[in-house]
Design a protein around this motif. Structure first.
Motif, PDB file in Angstrom:
ATOM      1  N   ALA A   5       0.823  -1.213   0.000  1.00  9.09           N
ATOM      2  CA  ALA A   5       0.000   0.000   0.000  1.00  9.09           C
ATOM      3  C   ALA A   5       0.860   1.267   0.000  1.00  9.09           C
ATOM      4  O   ALA A   5       0.427   2.319  -0.465  1.00  9.09           O
ATOM      5  CB  ALA A   5      -0.929   0.005   1.219  1.00  9.09           C
ATOM      6  N   LYS A   6       2.092   1.146   0.509  1.00  9.92           N
ATOM      7  CA  LYS A   6       2.951   2.335   0.629  1.00  9.92           C
ATOM      8  C   LYS A   6       3.207   2.992  -0.713  1.00  9.92           C
ATOM      9  O   LYS A   6       3.205   4.212  -0.824  1.00  9.92           O
ATOM     10  CB  LYS A   6       4.314   1.934   1.201  1.00  9.92           C
ATOM     11  N   SER A   7       3.467   2.166  -1.717  1.00 11.72           N
ATOM     12  CA  SER A   7       3.878   2.728  -2.997  1.00 11.72           C
ATOM     13  C   SER A   7       2.769   2.671  -4.047  1.00 11.72           C
ATOM     14  O   SER A   7       2.921   3.241  -5.126  1.00 11.72           O
ATOM     15  CB  SER A   7       5.116   1.980  -3.511  1.00 11.72           C
TER      16      SER A   7
ATOM     17  N   MET B 221      -1.377   4.635  10.679  1.00 12.15           N
ATOM     18  CA  MET B 221      -0.887   5.746   9.840  1.00 12.15           C
ATOM     19  C   MET B 221       0.598   5.498   9.620  1.00 12.15           C
ATOM     20  O   MET B 221       1.437   5.819  10.454  1.00 12.15           O
ATOM     21  CB  MET B 221      -1.117   7.089  10.538  1.00 12.15           C
ATOM     22  N   HIS B 222       0.872   4.878   8.479  1.00 12.07           N
ATOM     23  CA  HIS B 222       2.232   4.407   8.249  1.00 12.07           C
ATOM     24  C   HIS B 222       3.115   5.500   7.678  1.00 12.07           C
ATOM     25  O   HIS B 222       2.657   6.376   6.948  1.00 12.07           O
ATOM     26  CB  HIS B 222       2.219   3.204   7.300  1.00 12.07           C
ATOM     27  N   GLN B 223       4.372   5.443   8.040  1.00 14.44           N
ATOM     28  CA  GLN B 223       5.428   6.207   7.383  1.00 14.44           C
ATOM     29  C   GLN B 223       6.695   5.413   7.550  1.00 14.44           C
ATOM     30  O   GLN B 223       6.864   4.690   8.529  1.00 14.44           O
ATOM     31  CB  GLN B 223       5.570   7.617   7.996  1.00 14.44           C
ATOM     32  N   ASP B 224       7.575   5.487   6.590  1.00 16.49           N
ATOM     33  CA  ASP B 224       8.967   5.095   6.741  1.00 16.49           C
ATOM     34  C   ASP B 224       9.774   6.216   6.099  1.00 16.49           C
ATOM     35  O   ASP B 224       9.437   6.652   4.984  1.00 16.49           O
ATOM     36  CB  ASP B 224       9.306   3.803   5.972  1.00 16.49           C
ATOM     37  N   VAL B 225      10.814   6.692   6.791  1.00 21.66           N
ATOM     38  CA  VAL B 225      11.694   7.704   6.193  1.00 21.66           C
ATOM     39  C   VAL B 225      10.880   8.933   5.720  1.00 21.66           C
ATOM     40  O   VAL B 225      11.094   9.473   4.644  1.00 21.66           O
ATOM     41  CB  VAL B 225      12.542   7.111   5.043  1.00 21.66           C
TER      42      VAL B 225
ATOM     43  N   ASN C 111       3.369   5.265  12.623  1.00 21.25           N
ATOM     44  CA  ASN C 111       4.307   4.154  12.539  1.00 21.25           C
ATOM     45  C   ASN C 111       5.727   4.639  12.828  1.00 21.25           C
ATOM     46  O   ASN C 111       6.194   5.616  12.236  1.00 21.25           O
ATOM     47  CB  ASN C 111       4.277   3.528  11.143  1.00 21.25           C
ATOM     48  N   GLU C 112       6.391   3.960  13.723  1.00 19.95           N
ATOM     49  CA  GLU C 112       7.814   4.137  14.000  1.00 19.95           C
ATOM     50  C   GLU C 112       8.263   5.597  13.995  1.00 19.95           C
ATOM     51  O   GLU C 112       9.069   6.022  13.149  1.00 19.95           O
ATOM     52  CB  GLU C 112       8.644   3.289  13.030  1.00 19.95           C
ATOM     53  N   PRO C 113       7.766   6.376  14.960  1.00 14.77           N
ATOM     54  CA  PRO C 113       8.156   7.793  15.017  1.00 14.77           C
ATOM     55  C   PRO C 113       9.681   7.948  15.104  1.00 14.77           C
ATOM     56  O   PRO C 113      10.356   7.151  15.749  1.00 14.77           O
ATOM     57  CB  PRO C 113       7.512   8.280  16.319  1.00 14.77           C
TER      58      PRO C 113
ATOM     59  N   GLY D 116       2.867  -4.371  17.275  1.00 10.16           N
ATOM     60  CA  GLY D 116       2.358  -3.931  15.981  1.00 10.16           C
ATOM     61  C   GLY D 116       3.114  -4.496  14.795  1.00 10.16           C
ATOM     62  O   GLY D 116       2.557  -4.610  13.699  1.00 10.16           O
ATOM     63  N   GLU D 117       4.388  -4.829  15.005  1.00 11.77           N
ATOM     64  CA  GLU D 117       5.201  -5.460  13.958  1.00 11.77           C
ATOM     65  C   GLU D 117       6.261  -6.340  14.591  1.00 11.77           C
ATOM     66  O   GLU D 117       6.893  -5.945  15.578  1.00 11.77           O
ATOM     67  CB  GLU D 117       5.959  -4.413  13.106  1.00 11.77           C
ATOM     68  N   TYR D 118       6.445  -7.509  14.017  1.00 12.14           N
ATOM     69  CA  TYR D 118       7.643  -8.322  14.199  1.00 12.14           C
ATOM     70  C   TYR D 118       7.728  -9.142  12.929  1.00 12.14           C
ATOM     71  O   TYR D 118       6.704  -9.384  12.273  1.00 12.14           O
ATOM     72  CB  TYR D 118       7.556  -9.223  15.447  1.00 12.14           C
TER      73      TYR D 118
END
Ligand code: IDC
Length: 474
Positions: A56-58, A125-129, A211-213, A330-332
């Motif tokens: 879904a990210k891209s 609410m996802h984000q990476d970088v 996600n992952e602040p 939430g993630e592993y």
């Protein structure tokens, strides 16, 4: 430079792991004495599922790869009752203050695919970088201010977090460099818009705020107790103004907490009230550093990872106590074709059982990390991971859970709980066909029903202590 950063991080992590000590520091075993996420009947939920989906990210429309039939397959093959569903700020608010409600309709349709099969959906609410403008995903372009600084692509994607442009975009988001546009206010308002849409959708259990602040140039407890807590408070208030009841999940700063280091996140008050009224949950991730860097679960790496699991659990318990919050991992996840990977996944599930924590494996995207891959003909085929994720587990406990867990050696699923006033319905357990081809033999409890199709066994509850053991029927 890259390797300087990596070795620095490794050295700090190693020092801190020594400082926080071995597994024994985590205190008494057992899921007792903590808060639980409950369903409409007051039963404690054991959330068990996957992340949907990295794709879904891209995707230009922000949608995961799945169709409704894929959700049906997941239910059939894994018996899951939970999904961490990725959404993105860029697709919710493509222009400042303009929300794309058609996007939310598409999200709602997928939530419906899960909901109609009994799933609880967490919107993440996802984000990476930071966002696409910084070679990541999440934030819209209009909310990305890099001051022209570069982001060079790195072999290891996490290292793009320390690129100058990414650091600057985060600093401007958090407002820690200079007073500029208040992007935090926009972010909270976007969440309120999402929450207004889903407040009355019974399938949505709650919202994972970010996600992952990442703190940019402000790190550690100064970040978590400072701008991160401030954003959480602002967003919690915004959500509660439109949605009084859904759970709100908060994450620690990932770089450090993912590896078992302490979090500086403070107690976050829910406008609903404190104690049993509050619905704030803690949703950390678990990615031991040696495996982030590509190691398997073998030899020296295994010893380090085991130590990480111990300190991760101790730190998670400590933070959850401070937040007075139930825990969902939430993630592993990892490339499950690596040596020892399957043993590691089972270890994480055991850790989650001891913690009384829900889990969402990363991720459902077909491939080496997932319980399925695509064959050349395009069909989905189970990977070896599927058998590990398809684990016997309670799904809902009609009272206060004391402990539960699957023992793969004796093939016993044990569930202990104390009946509680106001809880209706029975305790539901999932018994996969691979271990329970002819159903379960129950000792210490009464069976209300067994459904061989969903493989869900319902146990009678009521006042007092229940100590039920289920072994394969012969
Ligand atoms: C990963 C995806 C990978 C993608 C990368 C960057 O698996 O294909 O290139 O994101 O978008 C996280 C993140 C999660 C990561 C996951 C695995 O929350 O988005 O997905 N991970 O690397 N934190 C630690 C690990």
């Amino acid at each position: 430079r890259t390797w300087t950063v990596v070795s620095l991080v490794l050295a700090v992590a190693a020092a801190l792991l020594v400082a926080v000590g071995p597994e024994r520091a985590s205190g008494a075993d057992g899921a007792g004495g903590r808060r639980w996420i409950t369903d409409g009947q007051g039963r404690a939920l054991v959330l068990n599922g996957l992340n949907t989906a990295s794709s879904a990210k891209s995707a230009p429309d922000g949608m995961p790869w799945i169709h409704s039939a894929d959700v049906a397959r997941e239910k059939r093959r894994l018996g899951t009752n939970f999904v961490r569903f990725l959404i993105q700020w860029r697709t919710i608010e493509p222009r400042p203050g303009r929300y794309d409600d058609r996007y939310l309709d598409e999200v709602a349709a997928r939530v419906g695919w899960y909901g109609s099969r009994g799933y609880h959906v967490m919107l993440d609410m996802h984000q990476d970088v930071y966002g696409p403008r910084t070679k990541g995903n999440g934030a819209p372009a209009w909310a990305t201010e890099t001051d022209g600084l570069p982001v060079a692509e790195q072999g290891q994607w996490e290292l793009e977090y320390v690129q100058p442009g990414t650091l600057r975009a985060f600093d401007h988001f958090w407002g820690t460099r200079r007073a500029g546009r208040n992007l935090r206010a926009r972010y909270a308002a976007a969440w309120a818009h999402v929450a207004a849409r889903f407040a009355h959708d019974p399938a949505v259990i709650g919202y994972d705020l970010m996600n992952e602040p990442w703190g940019g140039s402000l790190q550690g407890p100064a970040f978590e107790a400072g701008p991160l807590a401030a954003l959480y408070r602002r967003t919690i208030a915004a959500i509660r103004s439109v949605d009084p009841d859904s759970w709100i999940f908060v994450e620690p700063e990932a770089v450090s907490a993912n590896w078992g280091l302490p979090s500086g996140l403070p107690y976050l008050k829910d406008p609903r009230g404190d104690g049993d009224r509050a619905r704030i949950a803690y949703a950390p991730h678990l990615y031991p550093l040696p495996m982030d860097l590509g190691g398997g679960y073998t030899g020296g790496t295994r010893a380090w990872v085991r130590r990480t699991l111990g300190s991760w659990r101790a730190q998670t318990e400590r933070t959850a106590r401070r937040l007075d919050a139930p825990v969902v991992i939430g993630e592993y996840g990892l490339d499950a074709t690596r040596p020892g990977a399957l043993t590691y996944v089972a270890e994480v599930r055991r850790t989650a059982e001891r913690l009384g924590a829900g889990t969402a494996y990363w991720s459902n995207d077909p491939g080496p990390w997932a319980p399925w891959r695509r064959s050349k003909g395009g069909r989905l085929r189970a990977t070896k991971l599927l058998a590990v994720l398809d684990r016997p587990t309670p799904l809902a406990v009609a009272g206060i859970p004391e402990s539960y867990g699957w023992d793969g050696k004796s093939h016993t699923l044990a569930v202990r709980w104390e009946g509680a006033a106001g809880v209706t319905g029975g305790t539901e357990v999932y018994l996969p066909e691979r271990f329970f081809p002819d159903g379960g033999r129950v000792t210490g409890g009464d069976v209300v029903s067994w459904d061989a199709a969903s493989r869900v066994l319902v146990l009678r509850s009521g006042p007092g202590d229940h100590h039920v053991r289920i072994t394969p029927a012969t």
